[in-house]
Design a protein around this motif. Structure first.
Motif, mmCIF file in Angstrom:
data_model
loop_
_atom_site.group_PDB
_atom_site.id
_atom_site.type_symbol
_atom_site.label_atom_id
_atom_site.label_comp_id
_atom_site.label_asym_id
_atom_site.label_seq_id
_atom_site.Cartn_x
_atom_site.Cartn_y
_atom_site.Cartn_z
ATOM 1 N N SER A 132 0.833 -1.209 0.000
ATOM 2 C CA SER A 132 0.000 0.000 0.000
ATOM 3 C C SER A 132 0.863 1.252 0.000
ATOM 4 C CB SER A 132 -0.946 0.005 1.210
ATOM 5 O OG SER A 132 -0.244 0.229 2.418
ATOM 6 N N LYS A 156 -3.091 1.423 5.281
ATOM 7 C CA LYS A 156 -3.539 0.126 4.784
ATOM 8 C C LYS A 156 -5.063 0.104 4.636
ATOM 9 C CE LYS A 156 -3.612 -4.761 6.154
ATOM 10 N NZ LYS A 156 -3.181 -5.725 7.190
ATOM 11 N N ALA A 173 -7.065 -0.633 1.202
ATOM 12 C CA ALA A 173 -8.002 -1.750 1.076
ATOM 13 C C ALA A 173 -9.358 -1.281 0.533
ATOM 14 C CB ALA A 173 -8.187 -2.431 2.431
ATOM 15 N N LYS A 183 -10.718 -2.468 -3.156
ATOM 16 C CA LYS A 183 -11.981 -3.202 -3.322
ATOM 17 C C LYS A 183 -12.897 -2.496 -4.320
ATOM 18 C CE LYS A 183 -15.562 -5.657 -0.815
ATOM 19 N NZ LYS A 183 -16.092 -6.059 0.509
ATOM 20 N N THR A 210 -10.769 -7.598 -1.747
ATOM 21 C CA THR A 210 -9.735 -7.022 -0.894
ATOM 22 C C THR A 210 -8.353 -7.436 -1.393
ATOM 23 O OG1 THR A 210 -9.696 -8.913 0.601
ATOM 24 C CG2 THR A 210 -11.279 -7.143 1.095
#
Length: 247
Positions: A205, A213, A217, A221, A227
């Protein structure tokens, strides 16, 4: 030029659309919405160059619409309309960085001048430097996508106006700057998740330009449909199946 008009009163909205149709630059595409929520959805497919919006609307007011639209990279030019001739509204409008602030009833000459001013800021189809600017910007993003980037940063780096860059992005990629950058970052993240099993999701990330993070995420997504962890598991499962099948 694409123009979006937003007002929660149907008769007023109809009148605004009629006036703008009469005075807008030749070839303008005009769309309308009854409230901020509808306007945000319309922006995602219409990608307006400028939005003319009322201030007092239910659920979300005009200032909230401006804030959210800019945050999502859906529009960055706004003309505010209101029936309230109060200094506080003027001050808020100026703080929001709007193109201008107009009182109802709308003055045809005033809006005509404003819309022509907006058009002058947009990249012209005949602009001989347009392609060169687009190539420079996209090449810069390809190399620097992992850094902290914004329209203002690009504008300073390229010696161009942020509004020009925003419009150029829409014409060149069919997308907003924010969406293009996020999509680029997620594609690079997918490559790392697939080829660098030793790297943690948190490390990846940071490597592709996300501060946390959790935010990574969330964006991953949105663009990849799953994820980062689940994406990596799918890739590893595919590799095992290929190995078992002797591929």
């Amino acid at each position: 030029m694409k123009i979006l008009i937003v007002d929660d009163e149907p008769l007023i909205l109809k009148g605004l659309v009629k006036i703008v149709e009469e005075v807008a630059p030749v070839g303008s595409d005009i769309c309308s919405a009854f409230n901020a929520l509808e306007a945000l959805e319309t922006m995602k497919r219409f990608m307006p160059d400028v939005t003319i919006t009322d201030i007092n609307m239910p659920e979300k007011n005009g200032f909230e619409l401006i804030q959210e639209a800019r945050l999502e990279g859906l529009c960055d030019r706004f003309i505010i309309l209101t029936g309230y001739d109060e200094f506080e509204y003027v001050r808020q409008a100026l703080r929001s960085g709007v193109v201008d602030y107009l009182l109802k009833p709308l003055d045809k000459q005033e809006i005509a001048v404003l819309l022509n001013r907006v058009k002058e800021e947009l990249p012209a189809a005949s602009d001989s430097e347009y392609s060169r600017h687009a190539e420079r910007i996209l090449a810069y993003l390809q190399i620097n996508y992992m850094n902290d980037l914004s329209l203002d940063h690009l504008a300073e780096r390229m010696s161009l106006h942020p509004n020009y860059i925003s419009s150029l992005f829409k014409k060149e990629t069919g997308d907003t700057f924010v969406n293009y950058l996020n999509s680029l970052r997620i594609r690079e993240a997918q490559k790392l998740l697939k080829t660098q099993p030793h790297l943690t999701v948190c490390a990846i990330s940071r490597q592709v330009g996300f501060d946390t993070k959790h935010y990574f995420a969330k964006v991953f997504k949105k663009y990849a449909g799953t994820t980062p962890g689940a994406y990596r598991e799918i890739q590893e499962e595919d590799k095992r199946n290929e190995s078992d099948n002797g591929i």
